[in-house]
Design an enzyme around this catalytic site. Structure first.
Site, PDB file in Angstrom:
ATOM      1  CE  LYS B 245       1.485   7.384   0.088  1.00 22.50           C
ATOM      2  NZ  LYS B 245       1.652   6.651   1.364  1.00 22.50           N
ATOM      3  CG  ASP B 278       1.834   9.017   4.019  1.00 24.01           C
ATOM      4  OD1 ASP B 278       2.775   8.982   4.830  1.00 24.01           O
ATOM      5  OD2 ASP B 278       1.190   8.020   3.686  1.00 24.01           O
ATOM      6  CD  GLU B 304      -0.694   8.479   6.655  1.00 27.33           C
ATOM      7  OE1 GLU B 304      -1.606   9.198   6.174  1.00 27.33           O
ATOM      8  OE2 GLU B 304      -0.566   7.285   6.363  1.00 27.33           O
ATOM      9  CD  GLU B 333       1.499   3.434   6.460  1.00 25.11           C
ATOM     10  OE1 GLU B 333       0.686   4.334   6.219  1.00 25.11           O
ATOM     11  OE2 GLU B 333       2.191   2.892   5.586  1.00 25.11           O
ATOM     12  CG  ASP B 356      -1.966  -2.028   9.041  1.00 28.06           C
ATOM     13  OD1 ASP B 356      -1.710  -1.400   8.006  1.00 28.06           O
ATOM     14  OD2 ASP B 356      -2.004  -3.279   9.082  1.00 28.06           O
ATOM     15  CG  HIS B 383      -2.392   1.985   6.578  1.00 28.40           C
ATOM     16  ND1 HIS B 383      -1.912   0.689   6.468  1.00 28.40           N
ATOM     17  CD2 HIS B 383      -1.948   2.646   5.495  1.00 28.40           C
ATOM     18  CE1 HIS B 383      -1.175   0.588   5.379  1.00 28.40           C
ATOM     19  NE2 HIS B 383      -1.180   1.752   4.758  1.00 28.40           N
TER      20      HIS B 383
END
Lengths: 471, 471
Positions: B245, B278, B304, B333, B356, B383
């Site tokens: 992340k 992400d 992402e 997502e 998703d 996702h």
């Protein structure tokens, strides 16, 4: 002037059984009961002033929005109003970017409608405390001092009441996700330019009002006779611009459009007598082009919502095909946030931009859209109707004319003649124009009696109707 | 085989206090409590089979989705399951285009999450009645007969159970708003082509599983030590692809990315050892380009969610800037429906498409996105994580490989090692791959004990936690 701590937030589910009369029916929404999640906020100040805000819904699902308002309430309760409006961008961000709640949006659908209702109530409260209608509060915030004067000492925060500086207005806007098109500096520049001639435009609005068109005559639920009768009456009342719902059946559309065109006369843009069409998202992209090519002979100014409100590239394709036929594309009432509007403008996907006072995040987000539209020189023609939408959006479009667009060219605001009697400060229409409201606030306060009667499911109206509908 | 009338629908608010451990924290969702609106539908058939479906949420707001499920319930109750799956497109349209409810969507946010939960339960019920896992039900529906054989007599309706024809699969899809990119005929053609080698791919999946990557090691809430320790353990367990992340602080990002790159080795696409990043929508468009240019030296396969999930043109701009640096764009997502995915593909705005299982309208809408991705030859990398998302989405991606994409190139499915113990049929991971589920259904049934314990606010877990949090 700004005072008090928010001590109470209540929200009610208010529904009007409009489906019984076929009012509001279109190709996708065949039986709407015009409804609202109605928010009232109170403060601990002694003035007893309340802020009232709504978001518009179509009946079923209002309870879901009510539930979302309750989920947002903790962001509002126990806040000082001066802290909210003193950092309105921060407050907006807090509501829309709650680390848990944003998952079920973000900034779209139910939570965003709920955000709008809450923020509309905050704006109503603020304007009432300032003793101004919202449009005037915005106009004054837009800056009254000369461009060459030094920035006021009150800047930055803490906010001093009546601090009149475009930066105050710009500080209400969350620019997240739109800085590739509109920065804070761009916004300030637009508002600075808007100073020129502003006083005259304000006078003009107060004298003549903002031009409107009517959608009241041609809902899909109405018979041809009703259509003719309403249209004749509207012409008598001074209306010259009419919108007709299309998209369910081509033959029906052609007959209905012919009726209206016959009644208002053959001209289009050279005359004041205009016809708009509205498909309410009924078509796919190729179908929209095909269908409208057949309706082109009735010379509509625009086709509204030809396809999914999410389809930016689709609108661009339709626009490319229909503009050469003299038909513009209009959309917006279901465009869920500023990011969608940004792209519609970037992609040249519309010729008329229709803001909505309850789908976007209240005044704050609508300001960003008005400014982007100005940057792209696309006229804003607001969506209204439903319940309370006319009351609200008139403030935004009057501000737009005075402080942002400075033009009435190709601009007209929707009007629907329903349910105004339930509001304490209903819209005033004269000579087919919205006359600027003079009462303080955002014109959204409903009559308590109306709310009580139409509360769902316990109000008097529904207590009578529901057993009948179940049988 | 398909039997029974839906006699009961219940929905519960189930929350896991994941925020206490910093699990799941990212740049925009700093304190998620992984949660679900958990739907159970029952029929009047004597088999006692129930359909279970969820949609994933982050804690607050789950009650709003629960409210929306209740608003949709009347469309499901008293329907025969055979009528639902016999005209699944029609049923989908009914749920998503309710003339009153669609206003608070349409097909986005809370109502669409609720639609997903309800339809996921229907798919679970259907697959259980057929005695197959959902992926196998889909694979078999995708067509097993020779291309030259005549269409089955069972077509069109009434549906005969086990009718194996691609048209049955296609009849589950609502093509509204996507026919400019994917028609019913296009879909059939893709599925016909997918027949070639299908049996071998099914065998391959059963033997080797579908390749996965892990997000469990590098949440923003974790310390560097935790990161290193989890990463070392994951490498031991056979994981070779890691997602980190980013987006809150550039210096932090660089340090954390370096830690991971040091642990997995310097190579990128030539090796199996990959790193993905992400940002969870943290940036504006120019900021995304600038920030990622600085992280390019860590050779991520993709970035992402660099910006708003609604910003198709923004993703296209970012993509144009970063692809030359060897970084692909991944998103999905929070893309709220097929219309957004259609445009992301049209605009060349992504290199990896992340479906998703709970944000889109269940299997039905995901089918349309898988087929569009195939048409544009963009790899689908789902996702997952949260609660139940791994359980659900494995069915879709295994079907995608066997019947649609026929390729594993540049494809990998997210995996997060949390909360599987609450499911009756949890995912099975072997050698960093999802092993195809063998139990009938959609793997979404939760253990009743877990549901009871985690119900909000009355479950045992919350009864203990809530008073503590209030103090």
């Amino acid at each position: 002037m700004v005072r008090g701590r928010i001590s109470r937030l209540s929200v009610r589910d208010v529904r009007f059984p409009t489906s019984l009369g076929g009012h509001g029916a279109d190709a996708m929404h065949t039986d709407p009961d015009y409804s609202a999640a109605y928010v009232v906020i109170e403060t601990d100040a002694e003035d007893g002033i309340k802020g009232c805000g709504i978001t518009f819904t179509l009946g079923k699902g209002t309870e879901v929005v009510v539930c979302a308002v309750n989920a947002l309430a903790h962001h509002v309760l126990n806040k000082d109003l001066k802290d909210i409006v003193g950092d309105f961008r921060g407050f907006y961000r807090q509501l829309t970017s709650d680390g848990q709640l944003r998952w079920i949006g973000p900034e779209k659908g139910v939570v965003h409608l709920a955000t709008a209702a809450v923020l509309n109530a905050v704006w109503d409260l603020w304007a009432k405390q300032e003793g101004k209608p919202v449009w005037k509060l915005l106009v004054d915030m837009g800056g009254e001092r000369s461009q060459h004067e030094a920035p006021p000492k009150c800047w930055p925060l803490p906010l001093l009441s009546r601090c009149q500086d475009p930066r105050m207005l710009v500080s209400c806007i969350d620019f997240r996700y739109i800085t590739d098109v509109l920065t804070e500096e761009d916004a300030l520049e637009i508002l600075q330019k808007g100073q020129i001639g502003k006083k005259e435009r304000e006078k003009q609005m107060l004298a003549q009002g903002y031009p409107a068109y009517t959608t009241s005559c041609a809902w899909l639920g109405y018979s041809d006779d009703t259509l003719k009768q309403l249209c004749a009456q509207a012409l008598k009342d001074g209306w010259t611009r009419f919108k007709v719902k299309v998209g369910a059946d081509l033959q029906d559309d052609m007959r209905r459009c012919q009726i209206i065109r016959d009644m208002i006369g053959p001209e289009k843009t050279l005359s004041l007598f205009l016809q708009m069409m509205d498909a309410n998202q009924r078509w796919d992209v190729p179908e929209a082009v095909e269908w409208m090519s057949k309706l082109a002979k009735f010379k509509p100014l625009w086709i509204e919502e030809p396809t999914s409100p999410d389809d930016i590239l689709g609108h661009a394709t339709i626009s490319k095909a229909l503009v050469p036929l003299g038909i513009g594309i209009a959309t917006g009432e279901q465009c869920h946030n500023r990011v969608i509007f940004k792209q519609l403008l970037q992609a040249k996907a519309l010729q008329f931009l229709q803001i909505d006072s309850c789908r976007l995040g209240s005044v704050n987000e609508n300001l960003s859209v008005l400014l982007m539209a100005k940057k792209f020189e696309i006229p804003v023609c607001p969506h209204a109707g439903g319940v309370g939408l006319c009351e609200l959006v008139q403030h935004l479009i009057i501000f737009d004319y005075i402080s942002v667009s400075a033009s009435l060219e190709n601009r007209v605001c929707e009007y629907v003649d329903h349910l105004h009697e339930h509001f304490k400060y209903p819209v005033m229409i004269q000579r087919a124009s919205y006359m600027p409201p003079k009462d303080p606030g955002y014109s959204t306060e409903m009559k308590e009696e109306s709310v009580k009667k139409h509360q769902y499911p316990d109000g008097e109206v529904w207590k009578k109707l529901l057993p009948a509908q179940e049988n």
